[in-house]
Design an enzyme around this catalytic site. Structure first.
Site, short mmCIF file in Angstrom:
data_model
loop_
_atom_site.label_atom_id
_atom_site.label_comp_id
_atom_site.label_asym_id
_atom_site.label_seq_id
_atom_site.Cartn_x
_atom_site.Cartn_y
_atom_site.Cartn_z
N GLU A 76 34.50 63.94 10.30
CA GLU A 76 33.67 63.14 11.21
C GLU A 76 33.35 61.77 10.60
OE1 GLU A 76 33.08 63.81 14.18
OE2 GLU A 76 33.27 65.98 14.42
N ASP B 210 43.82 69.75 17.51
CA ASP B 210 44.15 68.68 18.45
C ASP B 210 44.63 67.38 17.83
OD1 ASP B 210 41.63 68.34 17.39
OD2 ASP B 210 40.60 68.06 19.29
N GLU C 117 32.51 73.40 28.10
CA GLU C 117 33.08 73.42 26.75
C GLU C 117 34.23 74.40 26.65
OE1 GLU C 117 31.91 71.71 23.15
OE2 GLU C 117 32.72 70.82 24.97
N THR D 242 41.63 58.48 17.14
CA THR D 242 41.11 59.60 17.92
C THR D 242 39.68 59.35 18.37
OG1 THR D 242 41.00 62.02 17.97
CG2 THR D 242 40.14 60.93 15.99
#
EC number: 3.2.1.-
Length: 947
Positions: A147, A294, A388, A492
């Site tokens: 993150e 992903d 979600e 991203t």
């Protein structure tokens, strides 16, 4: 997610293995040129309407960004319901979600390049000055490497990229001297110790001040990381190396990618979700395109675009072939086992896979992108937002929605690839839903439950970094943007990196390491930009023809079941054995079980036990049938034993100045008026005396005809309900006495009866945790008259607010929301556990009729106690993904799929701790209502225009 000008669709082809500069330029050009292809299909949107929608996006960004700066900065994120900043350590822990917070003004850094894209150059210059003046990267806090890389490092690099662009234009940022780049370099060096592993894969967390493994670091003991966490570094780290000339960053990121590629499952060419950073063993061996994997796939393709290294494209194409072979089941994308890719690993999809259609656009594979995007859009039209997680028959699996931008991202790229105005209408729907259901006075609040419309006190930084960027670009013309967006690639996190980095500081060897692991045939891969006429036939309704069969996929079809039965009949085989038809004494059924790898064991107590070992099945297809049979059998068994479980309810504040914009998640009661079967209850609130409601009220005149507020504790819920009902109350709200409790962090709370007949209780009763209850209590302190609506879900604000002066985004509510048919209780199917492993067990009563079968384990029953009784709904842990609380709710439809159902076990929670004061405020109401008063004044000025 995808490259800013990505996709294929230009009129001519690029020569094979073209020089990087030509490939990059062509990739940027292909998507733009495709825009002119579509001239029919959906009705074209006028330039005036597109400009209006673009201006609306700008206003929405101002609302979100302005409230963050006013109420939260320098905190990392805004809490939009309580109008304050979220500071790590000062709020209840949310687990891994908080690892994104590092006390470095996350939202401001994440929003830097968004300001420039939205033509807010003056605000950008001010924001850069604030970052340089106020942000400290040397905090004693443990953060996520992943993150921090995509949000903070990416945000600093994106800000630097556009700062030097503005400086070159000569009007803004003339004082800028690479200060953001120096901060990025400082942060890069702080992240490097995470790579100190034998494999080269980084630790998932690091202490910004103390690094890894030191006693004061409080981290460095982890052994596992997700594939995306280790494989989503190359763009930011390579850009940092290219900008600064320090090659170490790109070298470390490349080594991590090389290791992941080497550890792929060789027969399927798939990677798992979680890997051991020391041994390289796969910890979780399921594979998909959603959470955990992903952006690994995304960065392989984009690394080729940005860096020009052919090996990255070869790796991506190898993985992509495996994805389309095993995971893609149009329009679905389902996780599979990497060693047995024909066997599905789970029967639900998560919202993060919504990025994949956009990546397919960059790849040039438009048809499946259109199919998956349309399926997701149908789910959104059902619930206003993408849950979600949702099952293969489109039931809600996890009901939250943290305002994720991935679907908007794919919408933008599909529009750029096709020029189809249909996608402009999709974007318009997203804007309307955000304003109607997520907008609150202090920003935009995440959805706690898409079914009820309740909010969560959360506005993640990615909402400003990505959502508004993609929505604005969707409606903007080229002249609306002050720079050429095609000169940049999106990370991203939607941060912008310039394509010219490909030719800068190229000190990294571009040896093709892919061929060391596998032999690749060039004929299997795309090296050209396909001709527009190949991608898009001359039929201008091509995209519409792909979407049309999926229009009713959510409400009226069960795709997998239908496809499977059709295939069975075409092949001449019998349909798979269904659990509802199974009879333990039928020899033919027993033979089918054996073929599916299912063993039947007779127990001494007369029951039979079913055990599946997929490896013993006759084929992978039979193993899949066995898995589905076991899941259906669990559902049938659990229906006989589960207690009635009620869905969450909503408390909606409808009086001035709230106007229905604040919706609180409430726990239901197993007694009293059922709000799902009767009209909602609306009334003003009043505190009962005594607060606990455990004796005859001394202020009956105060609660007569009102909704009574009661404190939890000292007696049973049913007793409280009877006391306030006898005093004339029309409803009751029990507020938790456990200070700081919140629906954000605690499972749904369900109030149980007292073990006696509760038919005498005729009023509705709801339960609020302390945090949600404090919002109502604070409002009472400021306004004596506070009116609320108790309902099964948030109601249409247009009906609530008739005759009141309100903004158009509240008036224009979705009238279908209130009239939408609620799922019946028998369709709220849930199973005791999600079957995802290759070995499953179910215990059944030895009866010929499957309707009499039941599981061994019984849910814990509710029993009376001396204190409040409550069933705390705590879903059982997922075998394959123990991430969050989840529920499965049936959507309206004509068929039910057996392999998508969960059961939540209820447990009795004894009420205690009556001495905790409930008077503590979350925050002075003045700060919460300041914004609203300004809005009300403005609305009154606009009365003639609005109504």
């Amino acid at each position: 997610m995808s490259e800013a000008g990505g996709g294929r669709g230009c009129g001519s082809s690029v020569p094979q293995r073209a020089p990087w500069s030509l490939v990059a330029a062509t990739a940027a050009f292909c998507l733009v040129s495709a825009t002119s292809v579509w001239t029919a299909g959906a009705a074209p949107m006028s330039r005036e309407e597109r400009q209006k929608l673009g201006n609306q996006v700008l206003e929405m960004f101002d609302h979100a960004y302005g409230n963050y700066m006013e109420h939260a900065y320098p905190a990392d994120e805004l809490m939009p319901l309580t109008c304050r900043g979220r500071v790590r350590g000062q709020e209840p822990s949310r687990g891994d979600v908080d690892d994104a917070l590092g006390k470095f003004s996350l939202t401001l850094i994440d929003s830097l390049d968004t300001l420039v894209v939205l033509n807010k150059t003056k605000e950008f210059e001010d924001a850069v000055r604030k970052v340089l003046r106020d942000v400290n990267l040397d905090n004693d806090v443990v953060v996520s490497v992943f993150e921090t890389n995509i949000r903070v490092l990416g945000g600093l690099l994106g800000g630097h990229s556009l700062a030097i662009m503005l400086k070159e234009k000569g009007e803004y940022m003339q004082w800028y001297n690479d200060e953001l780049l120096q901060m990025a370099k400082q942060l890069g060096y702080k992240l490097l110790p995470a790579f100190n592993t034998t494999s080269g894969l980084p630790y998932p967390r690091i202490n910004l001040k103390f690094g890894i493994r030191k006693p004061e670091a409080r981290t460095g003991t982890e052994t596992d990381t997700c594939t995306a966490c280790a494989g989503t570094l190359i763009l930011e780290f390579a850009a940092l190396s290219r900008f600064t000339g320090a090659t170490i960053f790109e070298e470390y990121a490349r080594k991590a990618l090389d290791f992941l590629w080497e550890k792929r499952q060789r027969s399927s060419n798939l990677v798992g979700v979680t890997i051991n950073i020391h041994t390289g063993d796969w910890v979780r061996k399921d594979s998909g395109v959603g959470a955990g994997i992903d952006s690994y796939y995304e960065y392989l393709l984009k690394a080729y675009v940005l860096l020009g290294d052919d090996s990255f494209l070869e790796r991506f194409n190898t993985h992509y072939d495996a994805i389309m072979r095993y995971i893609s089941q149009p329009p679905l994308l389902l996780d599979v086992h990497i060693h047995k890719p024909m066997l599905n690993a789970r029967t639900w999809m998560d919202a993060l896979l919504a990025f994949f259609p956009g990546l397919q656009v960059l790849k040039g594979d438009i048809r499946p992108a259109i199919e998956t995007h349309e399926m997701l859009y149908q789910v959104i039209k059902k619930h206003n937002f993408l849950p979600e997680a949702f099952t293969t028959d489109f039931r809600v699996h996890w009901a939250q929605h943290p305002l994720r931008p991935e679907f908007a991202e794919s919408t933008y790229f599909l529009y750029k690839a096709t020029g189809d105005p249909y996608y402009l209408e999709v974007g318009k729907t997203l804007i309307e839903n955000l304003n109607k259901y997520a907008r609150v006075p202090c920003g935009f609040a995440a959805m706690k439950d898409v079914r009820t419309g309740s909010h969560e006190d959360r506005m993640d930084s990615f909402f400003l970094a990505e959502m508004f960027k993609y929505l604005y670009l969707l409606f903007a013309d080229k002249e609306d943007i002050i720079f050429d967006i095609e000169d940049y690639i999106f990370t991203t996190e939607a941060h912008l990196l310039p394509l010219w980095l490909s030719t800068t500081n190229q000190s990294i060897s571009k040896k093709n390491t892919t061929s060391e692991y596998t032999e690749l045939d060039d004929s299997n891969f795309d090296w050209t930009c396909p001709n527009t006429q190949i991608l898009f036939p001359n039929d201008p309704l091509y995209a519409q023809s792909i979407r049309e069969p999926l229009k009713n996929v959510v409400d009226k079809s069960c795709p997998r079941g239908i496809i499977r039965v059709e295939e069975s009949f075409r092949s001449g085989a019998k349909p798979p054995l269904r659990a509802r038809d199974f009879m333990a004494t039928n020899p033919e059924h027993l033979e089918i079980l054996k073929k599916m790898g299912v063993s039947l064991i007779h127990l001494k107590d007369g029951r039979v036990q079913l055990v599946q070992h997929a490896i013993q099945a006759a084929s992978s297809i039979d193993a899949e049938d066995g898995l589905r049979f076991m899941q259906e059998m669990i559902e049938l068994s659990s229906q006989q034993q589960k207690e009635q479980q009620l869905p969450p309810r909503a408390v909606q504040i409808v009086s001035h100045p709230f106007f229905g914009r604040v919706v609180l998640t409430a726990g239901p009661a197993q007694f009293g008026l059922d709000l799902s079967k009767h009209k909602e209850t609306r009334g003003f609130v009043a505190s009962s005396k005594p607060y606990n409601g455990c004796s005859e009220l001394t202020n009956p005149e105060a609660v007569m005809g009102k909704i009574a507020l009661i404190q939890r504790g000292q007696c049973m819920f049913a007793e409280k309900a009877r006391n306030i009902q006898n005093a004339g109350a029309i409803g009751g709200i029990v507020i938790d006495d456990n200070e700081g409790s919140s629906s954000d962090t605690a499972p749904l709370f369900q109030m149980a009866g007292d073990g006696k007949d509760t038919d005498d209780i005729k009023i509705p009763m709801l339960f609020l945790f302390s945090k949600e209850g404090s919002i109502i209590l604070d409002a009472i302190r400021e306004y004596e008259e506070v009116e609320v609506l108790l309902s099964d879900k948030a109601k249409d604000r247009a009906a609530i607010l008739k005759g009141k002066m309100i903004p158009s985004y509240i008036i224009n509510s979705n009238p279908e929301m209130e009239n939408e048919e609620q799922p019946s209780s028998e369709n709220d199917s849930q199973s005791a556990e999600q079957i995802t492993s290759s070995s499953q067990e179910v215990d059944l009563v030895d009866q010929e009729s499957p309707e009499e079968s039941s599981l061994n384990s019984q849910p814990e029953s509710l029993s009376p106690a001396d204190m409040d009784n409550a069933a705390s709904v705590s879903p059982s842990e997922q075998i394959s993904n123990p991430m969050e609380n989840h529920e499965t709710t049936s959507l309206d439809g004509e068929c039910t799929d057996f392999d998508n159902q969960l059961q939540e076990q209820s447990e009795t929670e004894e009420d205690s701790n009556p001495n905790v004061s409930w008077d503590k405020k979350v925050q002075p109401i003045d700060s919460i209502l300041a914004d609203w008063n300004e809005d009300i004044e403005a609305f009154e000025m606009m009365e003639k225009d609005e109504l």
